[in-house]
Design an enzyme around this catalytic site. Structure first.
Site, PDB file in Angstrom:
ATOM      1  N   GLU A   2      -9.687  -2.120   4.701  1.00 46.85           N
ATOM      2  CA  GLU A   2     -10.443  -1.587   6.690  1.00 46.85           C
ATOM      3  C   GLU A   2     -11.836  -2.761   6.580  1.00 46.85           C
ATOM      4  O   GLU A   2     -11.926  -3.835   5.296  1.00 46.85           O
ATOM      5  CB  GLU A   2     -11.412  -0.229   6.187  1.00 46.85           C
ATOM      6  N   ASP A  27       0.699  -1.148   0.020  1.00 47.26           N
ATOM      7  CA  ASP A  27       0.056  -0.409  -0.042  1.00 47.26           C
ATOM      8  C   ASP A  27       0.717   1.417   0.160  1.00 47.26           C
ATOM      9  O   ASP A  27       1.736   1.306  -0.186  1.00 47.26           O
ATOM     10  CB  ASP A  27      -0.550   0.216   1.456  1.00 47.26           C
ATOM     11  N   ASN A  46      -8.212  -2.442  13.804  1.00 45.97           N
ATOM     12  CA  ASN A  46      -9.390  -2.815  13.780  1.00 45.97           C
ATOM     13  C   ASN A  46      -8.688  -4.527  12.813  1.00 45.97           C
ATOM     14  O   ASN A  46     -10.316  -4.546  12.256  1.00 45.97           O
ATOM     15  CB  ASN A  46     -10.368  -1.686  13.242  1.00 45.97           C
ATOM     16  N   HIS A  62      -7.240  -4.480   9.914  1.00 43.15           N
ATOM     17  CA  HIS A  62      -7.180  -4.161   8.329  1.00 43.15           C
ATOM     18  C   HIS A  62      -5.754  -4.782   8.129  1.00 43.15           C
ATOM     19  O   HIS A  62      -4.694  -4.946   9.448  1.00 43.15           O
ATOM     20  CB  HIS A  62      -6.832  -2.899   8.222  1.00 43.15           C
TER      21      HIS A  62
END
Length: 641
Positions: A165, A87, A158, A160
Site C-alpha cells: 500500500e 500475495d 491507489n 499498490h
C-alpha cells in the site's frame, strides 16, 4: 495496434517507464504470454529452470488463459517452471472462493503440467506468531531458486503493487500488512459484503519485487488510466508504490488503449510534438482548455491558446473567435429533449433522425436496474414521446441480491408454482430449504440453483415494476438470462455462441430503429463489458438485414463513470422534477438499496451516483457557456455498419 516504445521519440517524452499499448486486454495479454513462453522455451533448451513471479485478480486472467492455450495447443511445457505468487489474504483457507491459492489452481496450475511442488502461494493459514519466520523463508526460497526471471504485476487504483500500500518502503520484504480501506473496497466485489473482506494480507515487498530481473506490469481499462499516468509520468514516490518501478532497470508497463487515455501523449498530444488535428481532438483541446482555465468557450482568447501549446489551432482557424464559435455551436447541437428524434422538418445537426417520427427503441440493460440508473430520464422521455420502447435485461443479476434480502422476503410465494412447475406444498418446502441453506451458508459456498432462482425472481419483479412505472406496454420487457452470467459466482464464463444467438434472435424479433446499450467498461466485475461484446457480435451478424440498415446504436455509461465531455454526441437534459422522477424509479429496486454487494470502490448508493454524474454533466455544459440544466444523460453513437 501496438505502439513500440523504442520507436517513439518526443511522443513518450513525459514517460519515465517503458510503455507498450495494445488495442485490448486480450491482445496485451497475448504479448506478455509470448514473452513468457519464449523465456520458458529458451531455458528448456539450456536445461535450466524458469522462475516466474505471478499475480492474481482480474488483470492476469487473459494472460493465464493464453498460457493454458499455448500449453494445450502449442505444446508449451511448464515442467521447468517455478512460480512464486505475490500475495494472499490473511487469514483465509486455501480452498475458499476468494483464496488466491484457489484462483491460481483454477486459472493456471490445474490446466498445465507444472509439477505440484514447483508453485508457491503465500499460506493464509499460518499462525500469526509464525508469520515473520514464514515470510523470511518465502524470500529465501525465491533466492534459492535463482531469483525471479519475470515478475507479473497488476496495479491498484491507489498505485499498490502486490498488496504494498502507499507508504511501503522500497526496501520492504515479504510481510503481513494491513490493507488500505480503498483496496478492501476495490476487492469487495469478490465477497458477499464488506465485513467479509479480510483486513490483512501477506505480500511480497517492493524490495522483493525490485530484485526481479524483468518486471511486466499490466493494466486494463479506463479506471486504471489516472494511476497509470501518476506511476509512469509522476514523481517516483512511496505514496504511489508503482511509481517506484521507475527505478527498476528492466520494467515495462503493458496496457490497453483505455488505460493509456490519461498519458500525455493521448490526453494532450499537442504537448508532445506535432499531432493530427481530427474533429474529436480539436473538441477535446477546446473543451479541456475552457475547463482548465474556468472560462466559457466563447471567452477563450488567442493568448489562452498560445500559452497552452495550442497555437497550431489558432493558426489553422485564423483566430480564437472563429474556433470558439465552431466548437460552441457543435456542442450546443448535441443537446436535445427529443432522444428519439424531433418530429417535423429534418434537422441536419440534430443528434437523431426525425423520421420515422415514432421509432421502435430497444434498451439493453446488463443488470435489471441499469436501464433506470443509467438512462432513466431518456427511458421515460422515449415512452412519453410515443416511441415503442422495449427493454432487454441481459442477465438475472442474482449475485447482487444479499442473503439477508432473500430471508426478508423468503415467505413470498408469488411465481413459485410457475417457476418450478410444482404445487404449493413443494414451494413451501423450497422456501424452508432456502432458509436453512442461507442460515448455514459458509463464506466459500456458492448459492444453489434454487437460491439463484429466488434472487433472480426478486430482481425480475423489480425490473417489471420499473417498466410499469415508466408506462411501457406489457410484454415489452424481455428477460434474456444470458448463460455466461449463470455461474453462481462473481467470476463469469466468457461469452459463448448461445449468448450471441439469444441476442440476434431478439434483435430480429423486434427490428428496432434505435438500440441503447451500456458502453461502461469500468464495471468492476466485467459484466457490462461481456454484455457489450455480445451485442457487438450480434450486430455484426444482423448488419445486412434490411431493418438493421436503418438502426442507430447509442451507448450510455453505467453507474461507474460518464463519457468525457468531448466524446458526447447526444445529451438529454432533465429538469429537477425529472431527476426526482428518475430517483423514484431507481428506488423500485429495493434489493439494490442501501448496502449493495460487489459495488467496487464507490460507497454511494446507485441513485446518488446517477444523480451526481448527471448533475456533473450538466455543470460541465454550463461551465462551457451552454444552457444550464439540473442534469443531463449522455450518449455516444456506435457505428456498426
Amino acid at each position: 495496434m501496438t505502439i513500440n516504445h523504442q520507436e517513439i521519440e518526443l511522443i513518450d517524452s513525459f514517460e519515465q517507464i517503458a510503455v507498450e499499448i495494445h488495442s485490448s486486454a486480450k491482445e496485451g495479454s497475448k504479448a506478455v504470454a509470448q514473452e513468457i513462453a519464449a523465456l520458458i522455451r529458451e531455458r528448456q533448451a539450456a536445461n535450466q529452470k524458469c522462475v516466474l513471479g505471478l499475480a492474481t485478480g482480474s488483470t492476469p486472467k487473459f494472460l493465464y488463459a493464453e498460457l493454458v492455450r499455448l500449453h494445450k495447443e502449442e505444446g508449451l511445457s511448464f515442467k521447468n517452471v517455478i512460480t512464486f505468487n505475490l500475495d494472499e489474504y490473511y487469514p483465509i483457507e486455501p480452498d475458499a472462493l476468494q483464496s488466491y491459492n484457489r484462483f491460481m489452481k483454477e486459472h493456471l496450475f490445474n490446466h498445465v503440467d507444472i509439477p505440484e511442488g514447483n508453485y508457491n502461494v503465500p499460506d493464509g493459514t499460518i499462525q500469526k506468531d509464525q508469520i515473520k519466520k514464514y515470510c523470511e523463508q518465502y524470500d529465501r526460497k525465491i533466492e534459492e531458486a535463482g531469483g525471479i526471471d519475470i515478475q507479473i504485476l497488476g496495479i491498484g487504483n491507489n498505485g499498490h503493487i502486490g498488496f504494498n500500500e502507499p507508504g511501503s518502503n522500497i526496501n520492504s520484504h515479504t510481510r503481513l500488512i494491513t490493507l488500505d480501506n480503498s483496496t478492501r473496497l476495490a476487492n469487495a466485489y469478490e465477497f458477499p459484503n464488506m465485513s467479509q473482506v479480510p483486513r490483512l494480507a501477506i505480500t511480497m515487498g517492493i524490495g522483493s519485487i525490485m530484485k526481479a530481473k524483468r518486471v511486466l506490469l499490466m493494466a486494463w481499462g479506463s479506471h486504471k488510466s489516472k494511476i497509470v499516468r501518476r506511476s509512469v509520468e509522476g514523481q517516483s514516490t512511496d505514496q504511489v508504490p508503482a511509481s517506484l518501478l521507475q527505478q527498476h532497470a528492466n520494467c515495462k508497463f503493458v496496457i490497453d488503449e483505455q488505460a493509456a487515455a490519461d498519458l500525455t501523449r493521448f490526453k494532450e498530444p499537442w504537448l508532445t510534438g506535432d499531432c493530427e488535428w481530427t474533429p474529436k481532438l480539436i473538441r477535446k483541446a477546446v473543451t479541456g482548455l475552457a475547463l482548465k482555465l474556468d472560462k466559457p468557450i466563447l471567452m477563450l482568447t488567442d493568448k489562452d491558446y498560445n500559452e497552452n501549446g495550442l497555437n497550431d489551432l489558432v493558426v489553422q482557424y485564423g483566430s480564437a473567435y472563429e474556433l470558439n464559435i465552431k466548437e460552441f455551436n457543435a456542442i450546443r447541437d448535441t443537446i436535445t429533449g427529443w432522444p428519439g428524434g424531433k418530429p417535423g422538418p429534418q434537422l441536419p445537426k440534430h443528434p437523431e433522425r426525425s423520421e420515422p417520427a415514432k421509432k421502435t427503441a430497444l434498451i439493453f440493460s446488463p443488470h435489471p436496474d441499469d436501464d433506470i440508473i443509467s438512462m432513466g430520464g431518456t427511458f421515460i422521455r422515449l415512452h412519453e414521446q410515443g416511441h415503442d420502447v422495449h427493454v432487454a435485461y441481459q442477465t438475472s443479476g442474482n449475485i447482487a441480491v444479499t442473503d439477508e434480502f432473500v430471508l426478508r422476503f423468503v415467505d413470498f410465494a408469488v411465481g413459485f408454482e410457475n417457476m418450478f412447475d410444482i404445487d404449493g406444498s413443494k414451494s413451501t418446502q423450497i422456501l424452508a430449504d432456502a432458509r436453512a441453506f442461507i442460515n448455514s451458508k459458509k463464506p466459500s459456498q456458492k448459492d444453489t440453483p434454487e437460491i439463484r432462482s429466488i434472487k433472480g425472481l426478486i430482481r425480475r419483479c423489480e425490473a417489471k415494476a420499473t417498466c410499469r412505472y415508466v408506462g411501457i406496454a406489457e410484454g415489452n420487457e424481455h428477460f434474456m438470462n444470458l448463460p455466461f452470467y449463470e455461474t453462481g459466482l462473481v467470476e463469469k464464463k466468457p461469452m459463448g455462441p448461445e449468448d450471441v444467438k439469444l441476442t440476434v434472435d431478439l434483435l430480429r424479433k423486434i427490428k428496432p430503429q434505435q438500440v441503447y446499450c451500456a458502453g461502461d467498461l469500468a464495471d468492476p466485475h466485467g459484466t457490462h463489458k461481456v454484455c457489450l461484446d455480445i451485442i457487438f457480435a450480434a450486430l455484426e451478424i444482423v448488419k445486412n438485414d434490411d431493418w438493421a440498415k436503418d438502426c442507430w446504436v447509442w451507448l450510455y455509461k453505467g453507474a461507474w463513470q460518464e463519457w468525457e465531455i468531448h466524446e458526447i454526441e447526444m445529451a438529454v437534459p432533465m429538469s429537477p422534477d425529472q431527476v426526482y422522477q428518475k430517483r423514484l424509479g431507481i428506488f423500485i429496486h429495493q434489493s439494490q438499496k442501501d448496502v449493495v454487494p460487489f459495488q467496487g470502490t464507490d460507497s454511494r448508493e446507485f441513485w446518488e451516483r446517477a444523480e451526481d454524474r448527471n448533475a456533473n454533466t450538466a455543470q460541465l455544459y454550463d461551465k462551457l457557456g451552454l444552457q444550464q440544466y439540473a442534469a443531463m444523460e449522455a450518449f455516444v453513437r456506435y457505428h456498426f455498419m
